[in-house]
Design an enzyme around this catalytic site. Structure first.
Site, PDB file in Angstrom:
ATOM      1  N   CYS A  97       0.872  -1.175   0.000  1.00 48.29           N
ATOM      2  CA  CYS A  97       0.000   0.000   0.000  1.00 48.29           C
ATOM      3  C   CYS A  97       0.910   1.226   0.000  1.00 48.29           C
ATOM      4  O   CYS A  97       2.070   1.136  -0.410  1.00 48.29           O
ATOM      5  CB  CYS A  97      -0.996  -0.032   1.149  1.00 48.29           C
ATOM      6  SG  CYS A  97      -0.297  -0.023   2.807  1.00 48.29           S
TER       7      CYS A  97
HETATM    8  C1  RB5 Z   1      -3.760   5.363   0.361  1.00 50.37           C
HETATM    9  O1  RB5 Z   1      -5.026   4.796   0.243  1.00 50.37           O
HETATM   10  C2  RB5 Z   1      -3.098   4.981   1.682  1.00 50.37           C
HETATM   11  O2  RB5 Z   1      -3.892   5.376   2.764  1.00 50.37           O
HETATM   12  C3  RB5 Z   1      -2.851   3.491   1.790  1.00 50.37           C
HETATM   13  O3  RB5 Z   1      -2.226   3.036   0.638  1.00 50.37           O
HETATM   14  C4  RB5 Z   1      -1.948   3.010   2.916  1.00 50.37           C
HETATM   15  O4  RB5 Z   1      -0.779   3.764   2.973  1.00 50.37           O
HETATM   16  C5  RB5 Z   1      -2.553   2.856   4.233  1.00 50.37           C
HETATM   17  O5  RB5 Z   1      -1.913   2.355   5.170  1.00 50.37           O
END
Ligand code: RB5
Length: 151
Positions: A65
């Site tokens: 993420c």
């Molecule tokens: C973006 O949606 C961001 O909030 C996600 O990718 C992540 O970093 C959350 O922990």
């Protein structure tokens, strides 16, 4: 070794880079691509992959993420899944050798693709080392079984 990989929108550029990198090393990588058919964010993507690792469909999982943090938080809610976020190769090795984690999470907004490649290689090539870590990992599992989920 069967590895599942998936990501949210922030991890989209990095996911194929890491999948191809591991496949070039002979690792069987399955891109779950959960977002393709589900308009969801990282909690559902991470939960989906973690459930499939916990079910034994895959030996390990990689979740990407923006920071790696949200993916680790949700993956660690699934019994039988042990996830950690790593942005350096030493931690990635220790995540397997010391902690016996079966899910690695990465932040595509934290590190670049070349470092990410060395991190996944370090983790995939590492195995649980046992020794002094055995009792600690057994205690993690015991606490999960007997205490986690209680109010
Ligand atoms: C973006 O949606 C961001 O909030 C996600 O990718 C992540 O970093 C959350 O922990």
């Amino acid at each position: 070794m069967r590895i599942a990989i998936d990501c949210d929108e922030a991890g989209l550029p990095l996911k194929p880079v890491l999948a191809d990198h591991l496949r070039a090393q002979g690792v069987a990588v399955t891109d779950l691509n959960y977002q393709q058919d589900h308009p969801v964010d990282y909690p559902d993507v991470g939960y989906h992959l973690a459930r499939r690792v916990a079910a034994g469909e895959f030996d390990r999982g990689i979740l990407i993420c923006g920071t790696g943090l949200g993916m680790a938080m949700i993956a660690n809610k699934v019994p039988g899944v042990w996830a950690g976020t790593c942005h350096d190769t030493f931690s990635a090795e220790r995540l397997k050798k010391s902690n016996d984690a079966n899910v690695l999470t990465l932040g595509a907004r934290v590190i670049g693709p070349e470092l990410a490649k060395t991190i996944v290689t370090a983790w995939v090539q590492s195995e649980f080392a046992g020794g002094g870590s055995t009792a600690k990992v057994q205690r993690l599992r015991e606490l999960e079984r007997t205490e986690c989920g209680r109010a």
